[in-house]
Design a protein around this motif. Sequence first.
Motif, short mmCIF file in Angstrom:
data_model
loop_
_atom_site.label_atom_id
_atom_site.label_comp_id
_atom_site.label_asym_id
_atom_site.label_seq_id
_atom_site.Cartn_x
_atom_site.Cartn_y
_atom_site.Cartn_z
N ILE A 146 0.75 -1.25 0.03
CA ILE A 146 0.20 0.04 0.01
C ILE A 146 0.86 1.40 0.04
O ILE A 146 0.72 2.14 -0.87
N LYS A 147 1.81 1.45 0.84
CA LYS A 147 3.00 2.41 1.12
C LYS A 147 3.54 2.43 -0.46
O LYS A 147 3.63 3.77 -0.69
N LYS A 148 4.06 1.63 -0.80
CA LYS A 148 4.89 1.49 -2.29
C LYS A 148 4.03 2.02 -3.14
O LYS A 148 4.22 2.87 -4.30
N LEU A 149 2.83 1.69 -3.23
CA LEU A 149 1.90 2.00 -4.37
C LEU A 149 1.52 3.31 -4.29
O LEU A 149 1.48 4.11 -5.36
N ARG A 150 1.11 3.74 -3.21
CA ARG A 150 0.96 5.23 -3.06
C ARG A 150 2.07 6.25 -3.39
O ARG A 150 1.86 7.17 -3.85
N ALA A 151 3.30 5.72 -3.15
CA ALA A 151 4.60 6.53 -3.18
C ALA A 151 4.74 6.40 -4.88
O ALA A 151 5.15 7.55 -5.17
N GLY A 179 -9.91 1.85 -5.69
CA GLY A 179 -10.08 0.21 -5.94
C GLY A 179 -8.91 -0.59 -5.34
O GLY A 179 -9.31 -1.35 -4.76
N PRO A 180 -7.85 -0.44 -5.96
CA PRO A 180 -6.70 -1.18 -5.72
C PRO A 180 -6.27 -1.07 -3.96
O PRO A 180 -5.93 -2.37 -3.40
N MET A 181 -6.57 -0.03 -3.31
CA MET A 181 -6.46 0.05 -2.01
C MET A 181 -7.38 -0.83 -1.34
O MET A 181 -6.99 -1.56 -0.35
N GLU A 182 -8.66 -0.93 -1.51
CA GLU A 182 -9.52 -1.76 -0.98
C GLU A 182 -9.40 -3.29 -1.16
O GLU A 182 -9.60 -4.04 -0.49
N HIS A 183 -8.68 -3.40 -2.47
CA HIS A 183 -8.51 -4.97 -2.61
C HIS A 183 -7.33 -5.33 -1.85
O HIS A 183 -6.85 -6.56 -1.88
N GLY A 213 -12.58 -5.39 3.92
CA GLY A 213 -13.18 -4.24 3.21
C GLY A 213 -14.55 -4.48 2.69
O GLY A 213 -15.20 -5.33 3.31
N THR A 214 -14.93 -3.59 1.85
CA THR A 214 -16.28 -3.68 1.51
C THR A 214 -16.80 -5.06 0.71
O THR A 214 -17.95 -5.47 0.68
N GLY A 215 -15.68 -5.48 -0.02
CA GLY A 215 -15.97 -6.68 -0.76
C GLY A 215 -15.81 -7.97 -0.05
O GLY A 215 -15.95 -9.13 -0.39
N ASN A 216 -15.44 -8.05 1.23
CA ASN A 216 -15.39 -9.14 2.15
C ASN A 216 -14.53 -10.08 1.67
O ASN A 216 -14.95 -11.35 1.67
N ARG A 217 -13.36 -9.63 1.24
CA ARG A 217 -12.57 -10.68 0.56
C ARG A 217 -11.71 -11.50 1.65
O ARG A 217 -11.51 -10.74 2.64
N SER A 218 -11.32 -12.60 1.23
CA SER A 218 -10.72 -13.59 2.37
C SER A 218 -9.10 -12.97 2.18
O SER A 218 -8.77 -12.30 1.25
N LEU A 219 -8.37 -13.62 2.97
CA LEU A 219 -6.81 -13.40 3.20
C LEU A 219 -6.05 -13.77 1.95
O LEU A 219 -5.31 -13.13 1.52
N GLY A 220 -6.70 -15.03 1.57
CA GLY A 220 -5.82 -15.60 0.31
C GLY A 220 -6.09 -14.64 -1.07
O GLY A 220 -5.33 -14.23 -1.83
N THR A 227 -6.80 -11.37 -0.82
CA THR A 227 -6.11 -10.03 -0.57
C THR A 227 -4.78 -10.24 -0.82
O THR A 227 -3.92 -9.45 -1.50
N LEU A 228 -4.02 -11.26 -0.56
CA LEU A 228 -2.69 -11.60 -0.61
C LEU A 228 -2.33 -11.83 -2.17
O LEU A 228 -1.44 -11.48 -2.66
N GLU A 229 -3.45 -12.48 -2.79
CA GLU A 229 -3.10 -12.48 -4.50
C GLU A 229 -3.24 -11.42 -5.38
O GLU A 229 -2.45 -11.02 -6.13
N ASN A 230 -3.99 -10.45 -4.56
CA ASN A 230 -4.20 -9.12 -5.31
C ASN A 230 -2.77 -8.24 -4.93
O ASN A 230 -2.31 -7.59 -5.65
#
Length: 556
Positions: A457-462, A505-509, A514-521, A523-526
């Motif tokens: 997240i930090k790298k993408l924002r930077a 969108g990318p940050m939520e993933h 998050g709002t999409g109720n994604r699993s940890l797996g 999220t890590l794939e994203n």
Amino acid sequence: MAAASGFVTSIGFLDSKLGMDTSGLLRFNNLGSFAQFSSSSSSCSSATFPYQARTFRKGLKVKKKTRPLSLNPKCQVVDEIGSRASSLSALELLKTSAADRYTKESSSIMVIGINFRTTPVQIREKLSIPEAQWPQSISELCGLHHIDEAAILSTCNRMEIYVVALSQHRGVKEVIDWMSKKSGVPTSELCQHRFLLYNKDVTWHLFEVSSGLDSLVLGEGQILAQVKHVVNSGQGVPGFGRKMSGMFKHAITAGKRVRTETSISTGSVSVSSAAVELAQIKLPQSSYTTASVLVVGAGKMGKLVIKHLVAKGCTKMVVVNRTEDRVSAIKEEFKDVEIVYRSLSEMFTCAAEADVIFTCTASDAPLFLKKHVQTLPPVRPDIGHRLFIDISVPRNVESPVSDLETARVYNVDDLKEVVAATKEDRLQKATEAQGIIWEEVVKFEAWKDSLETVPTIKKLRAYAERIRASELDKCMSKMGNDVSKSQKKAIYDLSMGIVNKLLHGPMEHLRCGGTGNRSLGETLENMHALNRIFELDTEISVLEEKIRSKMEKNQK
């Protein structure tokens, strides 16, 4: 060994049911043996012996399996690069070292420790770190090149250093060298006794410790309070970071659940009560109720000793302490017992009149030396010998006192015979606690894994910020000097708004829950996908930045 095998969980079960990587698993059971499923890259000589692994999750059929076990008693930290050095030229080694250093390894949670099973009290007392020194020790550990976070758990039965290491191999070497330098124990001797765990095995071990499953007295409750002290003393200390704090807080939750949802602590004895029972065993039965008792120290351990003495029928005792305040508070709690306060300056006078002496202070140096004890008058003939029950680490009674014919000295390592009688029953109760611990381990590991997305997240924002700032500068240079402040602000706000909306969108993933109720797996794939798409190389670059910063700071 049959009862203890319940503490070693089937590897296949963990992989399939919990989705957890159990390579390198090291487990201690409460009979003192331990098992390591070795995936270690260290080159240590090994001895093998069989063990039985058993699953005991509620509702599942018990399954036994026998496999060879690898035991690595020596400590030789060997880099992957170094192990191949003989087959590479100096130039090839130079070319590959930078890449190997951070691509072969990632940050790890580790614990390097000793306890009552692996190490005698003579060495434990040298490695012991008083609670008041924990913050300073954390700062020293985090000042090492490859240590990012640290925590220390030091009690009479264990001294364990928990760290987040930026490099697994280098981190181990740095911590062991630090322990040796601080204690004066040679690394060769230290490594004969220490145990070493990584990642999920650290979580499991700490949760067992907090639950009382790794204690000398199985199910004892004092260790949970000591784990809480780790969190309290770490507050505000920079090196007691997010992962350490989160792991210890989860351990406290696990310890509380085990004690409230199982009967393992019902009627359990502590080190203090075991000390009182030991004195009862060693005294002649006819003399127990008439023996003169002296308690040196009125802290937590001393108060517990007094409590258990009262429970065993002791109605009179002398308590020596630095100040009278704590003794007065104890006297208020036990009004029916005659408790006499004496200052430290009167300790030897009191000892001369005592048949049984309990020592439980935080003194770094022995209080009773051989030259002092041998001048004390003999005890009554029906008592035989003056008993010293020393439950302090470092010890309050120096070892040569045991050479005297007039004295008998017992320390925390001698309490095992007292607790052995109740251990089998507690081992049966402990199997109930295993399921609770695994539930809490899974929760913590999921929380910890979710932190992996933070660097991305930090790298993408930077990355986005660099593009935004560059394009904004180009725009402003083309517009010249006739742009008002309000127009500049509007253009700046426009650039920020565009970036924020594109990143939303990318940050939520990248965020669990998050709002999409994604699993940890998912999220890590994203996270991995974004790392590839934008070439962020997050983990490697974060490690490089942290280690480079530490090295530069230490060189100043």
